[in-house]
Design an enzyme around this catalytic site. Structure first.
Site, PDB file in Angstrom:
ATOM      1  N   CYS A   2      29.364  64.428   1.461  1.00  0.00           N
ATOM      2  CA  CYS A   2      28.382  65.515   1.683  1.00  0.00           C
ATOM      3  C   CYS A   2      29.095  66.722   1.073  1.00  0.00           C
ATOM      4  O   CYS A   2      29.951  66.572   0.059  1.00  0.00           O
ATOM      5  CB  CYS A   2      28.602  65.803   3.275  1.00  0.00           C
ATOM      6  SG  CYS A   2      28.040  64.522   4.408  1.00  0.00           S
ATOM      7  N   ARG A  49      23.592  66.989   3.638  1.00  0.00           N
ATOM      8  CA  ARG A  49      24.262  65.761   4.353  1.00  0.00           C
ATOM      9  C   ARG A  49      23.836  64.752   3.609  1.00  0.00           C
ATOM     10  O   ARG A  49      22.760  64.582   3.108  1.00  0.00           O
ATOM     11  CB  ARG A  49      23.773  65.751   5.694  1.00  0.00           C
ATOM     12  CG  ARG A  49      24.154  64.767   6.419  1.00  0.00           C
ATOM     13  CD  ARG A  49      23.932  64.786   7.908  1.00  0.00           C
ATOM     14  NE  ARG A  49      24.304  63.674   8.662  1.00  0.00           N
ATOM     15  CZ  ARG A  49      24.138  62.910   9.746  1.00  0.00           C
ATOM     16  NH1 ARG A  49      22.751  63.365  10.130  1.00  0.00           N
ATOM     17  NH2 ARG A  49      24.749  62.041  10.460  1.00  0.00           N
ATOM     18  N   ALA A  51      23.619  61.098   5.100  1.00  0.00           N
ATOM     19  CA  ALA A  51      23.710  60.540   6.561  1.00  0.00           C
ATOM     20  C   ALA A  51      24.196  59.142   6.250  1.00  0.00           C
ATOM     21  O   ALA A  51      23.639  58.273   6.122  1.00  0.00           O
ATOM     22  CB  ALA A  51      22.541  60.593   7.208  1.00  0.00           C
ATOM     23  N   VAL A  53      26.910  58.065   9.041  1.00  0.00           N
ATOM     24  CA  VAL A  53      27.321  57.773  10.544  1.00  0.00           C
ATOM     25  C   VAL A  53      26.504  58.722  11.516  1.00  0.00           C
ATOM     26  O   VAL A  53      26.483  59.855  11.225  1.00  0.00           O
ATOM     27  CB  VAL A  53      28.771  57.680  10.866  1.00  0.00           C
ATOM     28  CG1 VAL A  53      29.172  57.490  12.168  1.00  0.00           C
ATOM     29  CG2 VAL A  53      29.399  56.829   9.841  1.00  0.00           C
ATOM     30  N   ASN A  75      33.487  67.067   4.790  1.00  0.00           N
ATOM     31  CA  ASN A  75      33.129  66.018   3.962  1.00  0.00           C
ATOM     32  C   ASN A  75      34.441  64.858   4.085  1.00  0.00           C
ATOM     33  O   ASN A  75      35.280  65.114   3.838  1.00  0.00           O
ATOM     34  CB  ASN A  75      32.811  66.390   2.547  1.00  0.00           C
ATOM     35  CG  ASN A  75      32.834  65.525   1.717  1.00  0.00           C
ATOM     36  OD1 ASN A  75      33.318  65.544   0.652  1.00  0.00           O
ATOM     37  ND2 ASN A  75      32.054  64.246   1.707  1.00  0.00           N
ATOM     38  N   GLY A  76      33.737  63.662   4.252  1.00  0.00           N
ATOM     39  CA  GLY A  76      34.614  62.633   4.245  1.00  0.00           C
ATOM     40  C   GLY A  76      34.561  61.489   5.370  1.00  0.00           C
ATOM     41  O   GLY A  76      33.362  61.300   5.973  1.00  0.00           O
ATOM     42  N   ASP A  97      31.997  60.429  13.261  1.00  0.00           N
ATOM     43  CA  ASP A  97      33.290  60.229  13.071  1.00  0.00           C
ATOM     44  C   ASP A  97      33.970  61.533  12.853  1.00  0.00           C
ATOM     45  O   ASP A  97      35.153  61.482  13.129  1.00  0.00           O
ATOM     46  CB  ASP A  97      33.479  59.250  11.672  1.00  0.00           C
ATOM     47  CG  ASP A  97      32.822  60.116  10.377  1.00  0.00           C
ATOM     48  OD1 ASP A  97      31.794  60.376  10.331  1.00  0.00           O
ATOM     49  OD2 ASP A  97      33.668  60.331   9.697  1.00  0.00           O
ATOM     50  N   ILE A 283      28.881  47.307 -14.954  1.00  0.00           N
ATOM     51  CA  ILE A 283      28.400  47.680 -16.034  1.00  0.00           C
ATOM     52  C   ILE A 283      29.028  47.575 -17.297  1.00  0.00           C
ATOM     53  O   ILE A 283      30.324  47.185 -17.266  1.00  0.00           O
ATOM     54  CB  ILE A 283      28.046  49.123 -15.806  1.00  0.00           C
ATOM     55  CG1 ILE A 283      27.559  49.979 -16.596  1.00  0.00           C
ATOM     56  CG2 ILE A 283      29.718  49.907 -15.470  1.00  0.00           C
ATOM     57  CD1 ILE A 283      26.799  51.309 -16.429  1.00  0.00           C
ATOM     58  N   SER A 358      35.407  50.616  -3.876  1.00  0.00           N
ATOM     59  CA  SER A 358      35.716  50.322  -5.367  1.00  0.00           C
ATOM     60  C   SER A 358      37.447  50.021  -5.132  1.00  0.00           C
ATOM     61  O   SER A 358      38.058  50.515  -4.187  1.00  0.00           O
ATOM     62  CB  SER A 358      35.516  51.810  -6.098  1.00  0.00           C
ATOM     63  OG  SER A 358      36.045  51.651  -7.383  1.00  0.00           O
TER      64      SER A 358
END
Length: 559
Positions: A2, A49, A51, A53, A75-76, A97, A283, A358
């Site tokens: 976010c 946002r 979205a 959760v 954010n997280g 969360d 890629i 990742s």
């Protein structure tokens, strides 16, 4: 993923400032809200946002009827959001969360971040006590910048670009826009006019320290089998990162790190009976070794695999946008961001995957860069590993966050899990160094008998991202170097030291990147205090160095 944005102590009506909030709209394409604060009319909180959760009740700024004076934007992802209520004795009102942040602040005050298992950047406003708190996770996986002036104007944003163009009595060039230090929380007090005064800064967690919160795997239950502990903790790190109401996929280069993460993700997705097949994404340019290796892993794991190919022209056409999004002029970060930016664009435009796992962090933690072969001692290698982890927010996780957020995606990095990193760094220095001529030997051998991956993938030598994606005839490094050489002439290079006295560019490629950066973010070169370079090497660029192993010349770079 976010975008957060806030201003406190504005001299002008906050509606004038709000235009800047939309400079990070790409981070949250699903919804946005900008909210003025009652009784603090010169303060404002903004939120874009994505979205992931609790789609219904997860909008921010977040407030709870039990703590109506606390306003939160963050954010997280907080991975222990379901366990902390039981551990600390409170009840959740939502399935979001981030809600425990409010409860933990109400209980512990400024020390609340030490109880969070996750990656985050937050701004919390306590209107009852007229306090503002801003903070960031241990490794800086989620970005956060601040602008603070002598007259009490405070602004906060996920990315620095959202702090440009604000009205505060200074020019953008003169404004002190700086990143919030990872693993810290800062407190500011607000006066009756909403102006901020810096009060204190605390380090709530340091790299290598075991977490204070109750971990999914009890540390006391770990036995003497190091390989088993590594497997259990890494799988737990992957498992907790499957928390999402949106589709989750995996970036897959075919190297050790992304392949391990993908294999553990597929295993746990089956156990959790996810309703969709796991999508993987690789890629590269025509003839890329990453493409071929990733194809083999995807077949082994039976994923829904996507191969994205790009040309040298594709790479060069996005360099300026990559620099704008990453907010850096570090050459190896920019080169390695190109492929990630292009694959993220593909994912956004062609699939419904929103969260991607990742392998970032493994090379720093497990000593995967080739220059670790040249470490003079195990102690020196340990110091270098910890240095790289301390700086990772300026390079690898910066690239991971910004290149994916540019397309409204959320990246998650299991190798930087608190408990896993703390355990791994607690192992003897001698066990973590390259062994038998192989980097990350300890990590590879821990999974050696598990049949998660083909053996040639498990033991595939380290290959830099900018090389793995390259064509056979011409590397990405050569492509970008040639492009930049065409843009910068010799006369410009002679002026490099006078134009850029700090971190002076030493190549035409570096000059071009710096020139583009200064165009977007003038006078902000201090964001990158030093260029990423391997230790124990003599070179002007990471991709110039070579390490010969088993008679094979391999390029050393940062990815």
């Amino acid at each position: 993923m976010c975008g957060i944005w806030a201003v406190f102590g504005s001299d002008v009506h906050v509606s004038v400032q709000c235009k800047a909030a939309h400079k990070v709209a790409h981070r949250g394409p699903d919804a946005f809200r900008v909210e003025n604060i009652n009784h603090l009319q010169n303060c404002c909180l903004g939120f874009h946002r994505l979205a992931i959760v609790d789609d219904v009740r997860g909008m921010q700024p977040m407030r709870l009827y039990t703590h109506p004076h606390i306003w939160l934007i963050y954010n997280g992802e907080i991975y222990n959001y379901k366990s902390v209520p039981k551990e600390y004795g409170f009840h959740l009102n939502t399935d979001c969360d981030g809600e425990p942040i409010i409860h933990l602040y109400a209980k512990y005050g400024i020390d609340f971040p030490s109880h969070l298992d996750g990656v985050f950047a937050f701004c919390l406003l306590d209107t009852a006590n007229r306090k503002v708190f801003i903070g960031r996770d241990t490794f800086g996986v989620r970005p956060c910048f601040k602008l603070f002036t002598d007259n009490g104007f405070l602004a906060v944003c996920s990315e620095a670009k959202g702090l440009f163009g604000l009205s505060h009595g200074l020019t953008d060039e003169a404004a002190d826009i700086v990143p919030v230090a990872p693993g810290t929380v800062e407190q500011y007090d607000l006066d009756n006019n909403g102006r901020a005064t810096f009060r204190e800064k605390r380090q709530f967690h340091s790299i290598g320290d075991m977490p204070l919160y109750k971990t999914p795997v009890d540390s006391d239950s770990l036995g003497s089998d190091v390989a088993e502990n590594i497997r259990v903790l890494l799988e737990t790190a992957v498992k907790k990162r499957l928390m999402a109401d949106r589709r989750i996929g995996c970036l897959l280069s075919g190297g050790l790190d992304s392949s391990l993460v993908t294999a553990l993700m597929v295993k746990n997705a089956k156990e959790q009976k996810l309703s969709y097949p796991i999508q993987t994404f690789s890629i590269g340019m025509e003839g890329s070794t990453d493409i071929m290796a990733a194809r083999k892993v995807a077949k082994h794991l039976n994923t829904e695999h996507h191969e994205i190919k790009f040309t040298p022209q594709d790479a060069c056409s996005v360099i300026n946008e990559v620099i704008r999004h990453t907010e850096t002029y570090d050459g190896s970060t920019i080169r390695s961001s190109i492929g990630l930016y292009l694959v993220s664009k593909y994912i956004k435009e062609n699939t419904d995957t929103v969260v991607i796992l990742s392998g970032e962090g493994s090379d720093e933690l497990a000593q995967g860069y080739n220059h670790f072969h040249k470490a003079p001692s195990a102690e020196a290698a340990d110091q270098e590993s910890r240095r790289l982890l301390k700086d990772i927010h300026m390079y690898d996780v910066l690239r991971g966050d910004r290149a994916t957020a540019a397309w409204g995606l959320e990246i998650r990095v299991p190798f930087l899990d608190h408990q896993f990193t703390s355990y791994y760094l607690s192992l003897p220095n001698e066990d973590r160094v390259p062994q038998k001529g192989v980097e990350k030997y300890l990590l590879r051998s821990a999974f050696g008998e598990m049949n998660l991956l083909p053996k040639d993938i498990l033991w595939r030598p380290k290959e830099p991202f900018s090389d793995g994606v390259s064509a056979v005839k011409r590397s990405l490094y050569e492509v970008t170097q040639y492009f930049c050489d065409e843009q910068i002439n010799d006369d410009q290079m002679e002026q490099a030291a006078s134009l850029f006295p700090f971190n002076t560019p030493r190549t035409k490629e570096a000059f071009y990147y710096r020139q583009v950066f200064e165009n977007y973010y003038p006078t902000k070169s201090a964001w990158i205090p030093r260029m990423w370079m391997p230790r124990w090497e003599d070179a002007t660029d990471p991709s110039e160095t070579r390490f010969t192993q088993n008679g094979v010349c391999r390029i050393v770079s940062k990815i």
